[in-house]
Design an enzyme around this catalytic site. Structure first.
Site, mmCIF file in Angstrom:
data_model
loop_
_atom_site.group_PDB
_atom_site.id
_atom_site.type_symbol
_atom_site.label_atom_id
_atom_site.label_comp_id
_atom_site.label_asym_id
_atom_site.label_seq_id
_atom_site.Cartn_x
_atom_site.Cartn_y
_atom_site.Cartn_z
ATOM 1 N N GLU A 149 57.279 87.381 -31.392
ATOM 2 C CA GLU A 149 58.733 87.215 -31.303
ATOM 3 C C GLU A 149 59.285 87.870 -30.047
ATOM 4 O OE1 GLU A 149 60.892 85.459 -32.782
ATOM 5 O OE2 GLU A 149 59.972 84.872 -34.661
ATOM 6 N N GLU A 159 62.066 83.102 -23.166
ATOM 7 C CA GLU A 159 63.312 82.337 -23.192
ATOM 8 C C GLU A 159 64.363 82.932 -22.261
ATOM 9 O OE1 GLU A 159 64.763 81.586 -27.096
ATOM 10 O OE2 GLU A 159 63.069 80.291 -27.605
#
Length: 72
Positions: A15, A22
């Site tokens: 994560e 991103e």
């Protein structure tokens, strides 16, 4: 115990990596659509999916034997 900790750590690490990828991609392409940026984000999300699948398998290996004992 070690298996559960490893599964949790793997998902959290994936994560974090996904979030970094991103953010960097958005910074580079300045929130405009780019096919290569989409591929980079998709691959990072796929890594999270693999880590989560690993955690599910570990959970099944831990809990299924106990559930089978309760059912018998």
């Amino acid at each position: 115990m070690l298996g559960r900790a490893l599964a949790i750590f793997t998902v959290i690490s994936a994560e974090f990596t996904n979030t970094v990828v991103e953010a960097l991609v958005d910074l580079i392409v300045r929130h405009h659509f780019d096919l290569n940026a989409k591929h980079a984000k998709d691959v990072a999300a796929g890594a999270v999916l693999c880590a989560a699948s690993f955690a599910v398998v570990v959970g099944l290996l831990i809990f299924v034997p106990h559930l089978l004992k309760l059912l018998n």
